[in-house]
Design an enzyme around this catalytic site. Structure first.
Site, mmCIF file in Angstrom:
data_model
loop_
_atom_site.group_PDB
_atom_site.id
_atom_site.type_symbol
_atom_site.label_atom_id
_atom_site.label_comp_id
_atom_site.label_asym_id
_atom_site.label_seq_id
_atom_site.Cartn_x
_atom_site.Cartn_y
_atom_site.Cartn_z
ATOM 1 N N LYS A 22 7.272 23.041 -14.215
ATOM 2 C CA LYS A 22 6.448 21.883 -13.825
ATOM 3 C C LYS A 22 6.158 21.922 -12.323
ATOM 4 O O LYS A 22 5.035 21.650 -11.889
ATOM 5 C CB LYS A 22 7.118 20.564 -14.233
ATOM 6 C CG LYS A 22 6.227 19.387 -13.885
ATOM 7 C CD LYS A 22 6.281 18.227 -14.811
ATOM 8 C CE LYS A 22 5.198 17.205 -14.425
ATOM 9 N NZ LYS A 22 5.273 15.977 -15.147
ATOM 10 N N GLU A 56 9.305 18.085 -25.049
ATOM 11 C CA GLU A 56 8.670 18.425 -23.761
ATOM 12 C C GLU A 56 9.249 19.729 -23.206
ATOM 13 O O GLU A 56 8.576 20.433 -22.454
ATOM 14 C CB GLU A 56 8.824 17.275 -22.753
ATOM 15 C CG GLU A 56 8.201 15.942 -23.200
ATOM 16 C CD GLU A 56 6.675 15.838 -22.998
ATOM 17 O OE1 GLU A 56 6.030 16.856 -22.680
ATOM 18 O OE2 GLU A 56 6.143 14.719 -23.185
ATOM 19 N N HIS A 104 -0.737 16.581 -26.265
ATOM 20 C CA HIS A 104 -0.792 15.155 -25.923
ATOM 21 C C HIS A 104 -2.043 14.444 -26.445
ATOM 22 O O HIS A 104 -2.020 13.234 -26.620
ATOM 23 C CB HIS A 104 -0.691 14.965 -24.410
ATOM 24 C CG HIS A 104 0.701 15.165 -23.867
ATOM 25 N ND1 HIS A 104 1.414 16.330 -24.077
ATOM 26 C CD2 HIS A 104 1.511 14.351 -23.135
ATOM 27 C CE1 HIS A 104 2.595 16.218 -23.482
ATOM 28 N NE2 HIS A 104 2.686 15.040 -22.915
ATOM 29 N N GLU A 151 -4.437 17.189 -10.790
ATOM 30 C CA GLU A 151 -5.054 17.586 -12.063
ATOM 31 C C GLU A 151 -6.553 17.827 -11.949
ATOM 32 O O GLU A 151 -7.357 17.277 -12.712
ATOM 33 C CB GLU A 151 -4.744 16.559 -13.162
ATOM 34 C CG GLU A 151 -4.891 17.178 -14.539
ATOM 35 C CD GLU A 151 -4.311 16.334 -15.657
ATOM 36 O OE1 GLU A 151 -3.161 15.867 -15.542
ATOM 37 O OE2 GLU A 151 -5.004 16.166 -16.664
ATOM 38 N N ARG A 202 -3.211 21.598 -14.010
ATOM 39 C CA ARG A 202 -2.167 20.645 -14.420
ATOM 40 C C ARG A 202 -2.378 20.109 -15.837
ATOM 41 O O ARG A 202 -1.419 19.711 -16.504
ATOM 42 C CB ARG A 202 -2.068 19.491 -13.412
ATOM 43 C CG ARG A 202 -0.932 18.548 -13.740
ATOM 44 C CD ARG A 202 -0.589 17.604 -12.614
ATOM 45 N NE ARG A 202 0.469 16.703 -13.049
ATOM 46 C CZ ARG A 202 1.182 15.940 -12.250
ATOM 47 N NH1 ARG A 202 0.960 15.953 -10.959
ATOM 48 N NH2 ARG A 202 2.125 15.146 -12.738
ATOM 49 N N HIS A 224 -1.167 11.304 -28.278
ATOM 50 C CA HIS A 224 -1.538 9.950 -27.831
ATOM 51 C C HIS A 224 -2.259 9.191 -28.952
ATOM 52 O O HIS A 224 -2.081 7.979 -29.104
ATOM 53 C CB HIS A 224 -2.432 10.016 -26.594
ATOM 54 C CG HIS A 224 -1.685 10.322 -25.323
ATOM 55 N ND1 HIS A 224 -2.308 10.625 -24.140
ATOM 56 C CD2 HIS A 224 -0.361 10.364 -25.055
ATOM 57 C CE1 HIS A 224 -1.401 10.838 -23.197
ATOM 58 N NE2 HIS A 224 -0.209 10.696 -23.736
ATOM 59 N N LYS A 276 2.982 11.431 -11.280
ATOM 60 C CA LYS A 276 2.066 10.612 -12.083
ATOM 61 C C LYS A 276 2.765 9.298 -12.395
ATOM 62 O O LYS A 276 3.892 9.309 -12.904
ATOM 63 C CB LYS A 276 1.720 11.312 -13.404
ATOM 64 C CG LYS A 276 0.579 12.296 -13.285
ATOM 65 C CD LYS A 276 0.163 12.771 -14.668
ATOM 66 C CE LYS A 276 -0.947 13.784 -14.601
ATOM 67 N NZ LYS A 276 -1.288 14.321 -15.935
ATOM 68 N N ARG A 333 0.814 -1.235 0.000
ATOM 69 C CA ARG A 333 0.000 0.000 0.000
ATOM 70 C C ARG A 333 0.840 1.274 0.000
ATOM 71 O O ARG A 333 0.368 2.345 0.373
ATOM 72 C CB ARG A 333 -0.980 0.019 1.173
ATOM 73 C CG ARG A 333 -1.900 -1.181 1.186
ATOM 74 C CD ARG A 333 -3.109 -0.964 2.070
ATOM 75 N NE ARG A 333 -3.937 -2.150 2.047
ATOM 76 C CZ ARG A 333 -3.831 -3.156 2.904
ATOM 77 N NH1 ARG A 333 -2.945 -3.107 3.873
ATOM 78 N NH2 ARG A 333 -4.608 -4.198 2.798
ATOM 79 N N ASN A 372 -0.368 18.844 -20.640
ATOM 80 C CA ASN A 372 -0.665 17.881 -21.704
ATOM 81 C C ASN A 372 -0.874 18.565 -23.048
ATOM 82 O O ASN A 372 -1.502 17.988 -23.947
ATOM 83 C CB ASN A 372 -1.894 17.052 -21.337
ATOM 84 C CG ASN A 372 -1.553 16.008 -20.302
ATOM 85 O OD1 ASN A 372 -0.432 15.493 -20.280
ATOM 86 N ND2 ASN A 372 -2.486 15.720 -19.425
ATOM 87 N N HIS A 421 7.211 8.762 -27.810
ATOM 88 C CA HIS A 421 6.225 9.624 -27.139
ATOM 89 C C HIS A 421 6.518 11.106 -27.440
ATOM 90 O O HIS A 421 5.621 11.861 -27.832
ATOM 91 C CB HIS A 421 6.269 9.355 -25.634
ATOM 92 C CG HIS A 421 5.398 10.263 -24.830
ATOM 93 N ND1 HIS A 421 4.031 10.157 -24.820
ATOM 94 C CD2 HIS A 421 5.696 11.318 -24.012
ATOM 95 C CE1 HIS A 421 3.520 11.090 -24.035
ATOM 96 N NE2 HIS A 421 4.514 11.813 -23.530
#
Ligand code: NAD
Ligand code: GLY
Length: 373
Positions: free
Chosen positions: A236, A194, A257, A246, A250, A261, A152, A130, A254, A274
């Site tokens: 960032k 990026e 993206h 987010e 945030r 994606h 993330k 956990r 992206n 990517h």
């Protein structure tokens, strides 16, 4: 005889302010192989270094030696390299190693590699017993300026990228610029995408700087790299410090993206990197911003020229308009099937907007070049 590690030079330290989950990003040279770099981390009987079969032969022995003064035992697990392995069976190899070696809930995980190793190690750390602490040791430019920062973590699902994951902050990020020397040129350019991203969404002065310093960055000049990594991490950290999970702001990280994606998934993961898909996706998102009346054509041209000069593709693969739309509807920003995009609201400021399907179709038709048909 082990070689003598280079003298460490800590060039910048960027704090990331998240209350009790705060940590710092160390940026410098000679850091990875030096025991002092790893002082002050959570105490534990054991550490587990996770890497892949490309990065491990280059840097794992040096990291293990530097960690040994701090931990009774330093275990390792070496995963197969590649985005195609960012999946359940590969993630399970980390749990197999932790359990087989009897690792307890204080064990500290170290992610040594690019964004794939970082995202998977972070997710394993979020889940094991956990939650255990983990440290990011990013070795790609993309990971140093983006993926290692902000907590993330995820793996891919066949139906969507990064669709299974958790927010779990690292306890430290160490960006050793020396590791970038072995990065292939294509991967280096993917990282530049990026870095460029931070200009139109947050800091046009940084965009001016990137344009001026692009030749130095492409030569991997250490001073230029240190500044680029520092400013990217500062931006960032500023965004994540305000919106860790987010809820709103945030999402601007992206930019490019949603289209990107779709390109990655549509071509099959690994065909385009990517960062390459994000670079081309930024051209598409900038063009969408223009068609929404938010920015002028000069800004779209400027970004397109910079992305191309960084060695990234700017012509989108022709997947077909319908396929693009289908793929973009599984994006995490989509709401009730409506397409939402990060757009440039004005130079240096971004936001998330729904866009009419007809306009999105126009962007796809314009950006897909016949050469790809
Ligand atoms: P990657 O991890 O696949 O690394 C790229 C390639 O470079 C790999 O083959 C790797 O083995 C190799 N490599 C790494 N370091 C090297 C070095 N120093 N020398 C030589 N080779 C080296 O890809 P990436 O571009 O680092 O990361 C992309 C991943 O990051 C994607 O899965 C993406 O979804 C994820 N990502 C996550 C976030 C986040 O916030 N968590 C943000 C952006 C991207
Ligand atoms: N790379 C996007 C984010 O960290 O939110």
């Amino acid at each position: 005889m082990p070689s003598v590690p280079p003298q460490p030079a800590l060039l910048h330290e960027v704090p990331i302010d998240l209350g009790e989950r705060s940590y710092s990003i160390a940026i410098g040279t000679g850091l990875l192989g030096h025991a002092d770099t790893w002082r002050g981390l959570p105490r534990a009987a054991a550490a587990l270094v996770v890497s892949n079969d490309t990065v491990a032969p280059l840097y794992l022995a040096a990291l293990r030696r530097a960690l040994q003064p701090h931990y009774g035992v330093v275990h390792e697990v070496v995963l197969p390299d590649g985005e195609a392995h960012k999946d359940w069976p590969t993630l399970n190899r980390i749990f197999d190693a932790l359990l087989a070696k009897g690792c307890d809930r204080k064990t500290v995980l170290f992610a040594l590699g690019g964004g794939v190793v970082g995202d998977m190690t972070g997710f394993a750390a979020a889940c094991y017993m956990r939650g255990v602490p983990f440290v990011q040791v990013p070795t790609t430019l993309l990971a140093q300026v983006d993926s290692s920062v902000g907590g993330k973590t995820a793996i891919n699902h066949p139906l969507g990228k990064n669709m299974v994951g958790a927010f779990h902050q690292p306890v430290r990020v160490v960006c050793d610029l020396d590791t970038l020397a072995t990065l292939p040129a294509r991967e280096f350019s993917a990282g530049l995408a990026e870095i460029i991203k931070y200009g139109p969404i947050a800091d046009m002065a940084f965009l001016d700087w990137i344009e001026a310093q692009l030749p130095a960055l492409l030569r991997r000049d250490p001073a230029a790299l240190a500044r680029a990594v520092q400013r990217s991490c500062e931006i960032k950290a500023w965004v994540v410090g305000q919106d860790e999970r987010e809820a709103g702001l945030r999402a601007i990280l992206n930019f490019g993206h949603t289209f990107g994606h779709a390109i990655e998934a549509g071509l099959g993961y690994g065909e385009w990197l990517h960062g390459e898909a994000v670079g081309c996706g930024m051209v598409m998102a900038a063009e969408l911003s223009r068609r929404l009346g938010l920015v002028d054509a000069a800004l779209v041209d400027r970004l397109t020229r910079l992305i191309a000069a960084a060695g990234l593709p700017v012509d989108a693969p022709d997947l077909g308009e319908q396929r693009y739309l289908e793929l973009m509807r599984v994006d995490k920003k989509a709401e009730a099937g409506d397409l939402r995009f990060v757009v440039i609201e004005s130079p240096g400021r971004a936001g998330v907007r729904a866009a009419p399907e007809a306009l999105v179709r126009e962007v796809i038709a314009q950006c897909c070049k016949p050469a790809h048909r």
